[in-house]
Motif scaffolding. Sequence first.
Motif, PDB file in Angstrom:
ATOM      1  N   ILE A   1       4.148   8.156 -14.424  1.00 47.46           N
ATOM      2  CA  ILE A   1       4.396   8.931 -15.638  1.00 47.46           C
ATOM      3  C   ILE A   1       5.206  10.181 -15.335  1.00 47.46           C
ATOM      4  N   VAL A   2       4.907  10.860 -14.212  1.00 45.30           N
ATOM      5  CA  VAL A   2       5.570  12.132 -13.891  1.00 45.30           C
ATOM      6  C   VAL A   2       6.785  11.944 -12.976  1.00 45.30           C
ATOM      7  N   GLY A   3       7.105  10.699 -12.647  1.00 48.62           N
ATOM      8  CA  GLY A   3       8.305  10.441 -11.862  1.00 48.62           C
ATOM      9  C   GLY A   3       8.169  10.642 -10.368  1.00 48.62           C
ATOM     10  N   VAL A   4       6.969  10.493  -9.844  1.00 52.06           N
ATOM     11  CA  VAL A   4       6.743  10.617  -8.398  1.00 52.06           C
ATOM     12  C   VAL A   4       6.785   9.231  -7.769  1.00 52.06           C
ATOM     13  N   GLU A   5       7.602   9.064  -6.722  1.00 51.92           N
ATOM     14  CA  GLU A   5       7.677   7.800  -5.996  1.00 51.92           C
ATOM     15  C   GLU A   5       6.542   7.721  -4.981  1.00 51.92           C
ATOM     16  N   TRP A   6       5.986   6.546  -4.811  1.00 49.77           N
ATOM     17  CA  TRP A   6       4.839   6.378  -3.942  1.00 49.77           C
ATOM     18  C   TRP A   6       4.893   5.020  -3.250  1.00 49.77           C
ATOM     19  N   THR A   7       4.121   4.896  -2.189  1.00 51.88           N
ATOM     20  CA  THR A   7       3.974   3.611  -1.501  1.00 51.88           C
ATOM     21  C   THR A   7       2.494   3.343  -1.279  1.00 51.88           C
ATOM     22  N   MET A   8       2.155   2.064  -1.223  1.00 48.78           N
ATOM     23  CA  MET A   8       0.767   1.644  -1.015  1.00 48.78           C
ATOM     24  C   MET A   8       0.612   1.068   0.386  1.00 48.78           C
ATOM     25  N   THR A   9      -0.416   1.495   1.080  1.00 50.71           N
ATOM     26  CA  THR A   9      -0.774   0.873   2.352  1.00 50.71           C
ATOM     27  C   THR A   9      -2.098   0.144   2.176  1.00 50.71           C
ATOM     28  N   ARG A  10      -2.338  -0.819   3.035  1.00 57.32           N
ATOM     29  CA  ARG A  10      -3.516  -1.668   2.889  1.00 57.32           C
ATOM     30  C   ARG A  10      -4.362  -1.666   4.151  1.00 57.32           C
ATOM     31  N   ARG A  11      -5.618  -1.915   3.970  1.00 60.43           N
ATOM     32  CA  ARG A  11      -6.541  -2.147   5.080  1.00 60.43           C
ATOM     33  C   ARG A  11      -6.922  -3.619   5.008  1.00 60.43           C
ATOM     34  N   GLY A  12      -6.267  -4.422   5.861  1.00 61.82           N
ATOM     35  CA  GLY A  12      -6.394  -5.866   5.703  1.00 61.82           C
ATOM     36  C   GLY A  12      -5.599  -6.291   4.480  1.00 61.82           C
ATOM     37  N   LYS A  13      -6.249  -7.003   3.571  1.00 57.78           N
ATOM     38  CA  LYS A  13      -5.594  -7.437   2.342  1.00 57.78           C
ATOM     39  C   LYS A  13      -5.821  -6.463   1.187  1.00 57.78           C
ATOM     40  N   ASP A  14      -6.721  -5.490   1.374  1.00 59.34           N
ATOM     41  CA  ASP A  14      -7.115  -4.626   0.270  1.00 59.34           C
ATOM     42  C   ASP A  14      -6.294  -3.337   0.233  1.00 59.34           C
ATOM     43  N   PRO A  15      -5.794  -2.939  -0.953  1.00 59.00           N
ATOM     44  CA  PRO A  15      -5.139  -1.624  -1.092  1.00 59.00           C
ATOM     45  C   PRO A  15      -6.126  -0.527  -0.709  1.00 59.00           C
ATOM     46  N   PHE A  16      -5.628   0.472   0.017  1.00 57.31           N
ATOM     47  CA  PHE A  16      -6.546   1.489   0.519  1.00 57.31           C
ATOM     48  C   PHE A  16      -6.003   2.898   0.371  1.00 57.31           C
ATOM     49  N   ASN A  17      -4.683   3.063   0.463  1.00 58.91           N
ATOM     50  CA  ASN A  17      -4.113   4.398   0.537  1.00 58.91           C
ATOM     51  C   ASN A  17      -2.785   4.452  -0.208  1.00 58.91           C
ATOM     52  N   ILE A  18      -2.564   5.528  -0.959  1.00 55.05           N
ATOM     53  CA  ILE A  18      -1.278   5.772  -1.610  1.00 55.05           C
ATOM     54  C   ILE A  18      -0.646   6.997  -0.954  1.00 55.05           C
TER      55      ILE A  18
END
Length: 262
Positions: free
Chosen positions: A226-243
């Motif tokens: 919504i505010v225009g911030v770019e982000w990436t997702m990291t995973r622990r195994g198959k599960d999303p864990f960290n942005i």
Amino acid sequence: MQMHGTEVRQKALTLLRNGSKNADVARALNVPLGTVSYWRHMDRAKRGECPGAHNPKCPRCDGRELDEAAYAYLLGLYLGDGHIIQYSGHRVPSLMITCANDWPGLMDDCEKAMRTVFPDNSVCRVRRTGCQNVKIYSKHLWCMFPQHGPGKKHERLIELEPWQEDIVEEHPWEFIRGLIHSDGCRITNWTTRLVGGERKRYEYPRYFFTNKSQDILGLFADTLDIVGVEWTMTRRGKDPFNITVARRDSVALMDAHIGPKY
């Protein structure tokens, strides 16, 4: 849970009415500070010393005006480090936000938001090892935080109701700030590069948000969009864990509205 009899409670109220501080009474009678604070609040309410104590109004039930910016921030804190509980023998549930002692400014902001969202209710702090629980009692907590439910947040569905979505869309930075203040951080990474035969150190800041709930991670990511911030997702195994927010422009935008904890 330890239960305290009528005699202990009456001794506490006598000391409180004579001007003793909550912490002094708690130590003298070996009673948790939160329990003493609750006794004091209920005693004052019965004697009519708390404004609105007999019938505190609710934005959802009674249409009372709500400071939506403060609520968006408190909602973020609740989703990260908060929980609602109703102890046996208590007629009113409590909301507790756990704040680390390393961030006194965060603790003050949390208390301020609670007082703003629930102006008719008392707020207290309960000391724990390395942290404090900022705590408030209200019979309308379940109205204001419908995400409450049995079990851990990451083990159940977490989604916002339409009226909450409207508030977050209107105050996205406050919601992001609450989430960062609960389960996020701003850190400075560094690396070295060989420039003209000389190795130089380069530092670069980034933001992290970590949560085991995929739903809460999704709420954070959607609000960043919504505010225009770019982000990436990291995973622990198959599960999303960290942005992670690492791009320079996005970090600068976050710095302008969030900044490090304090």
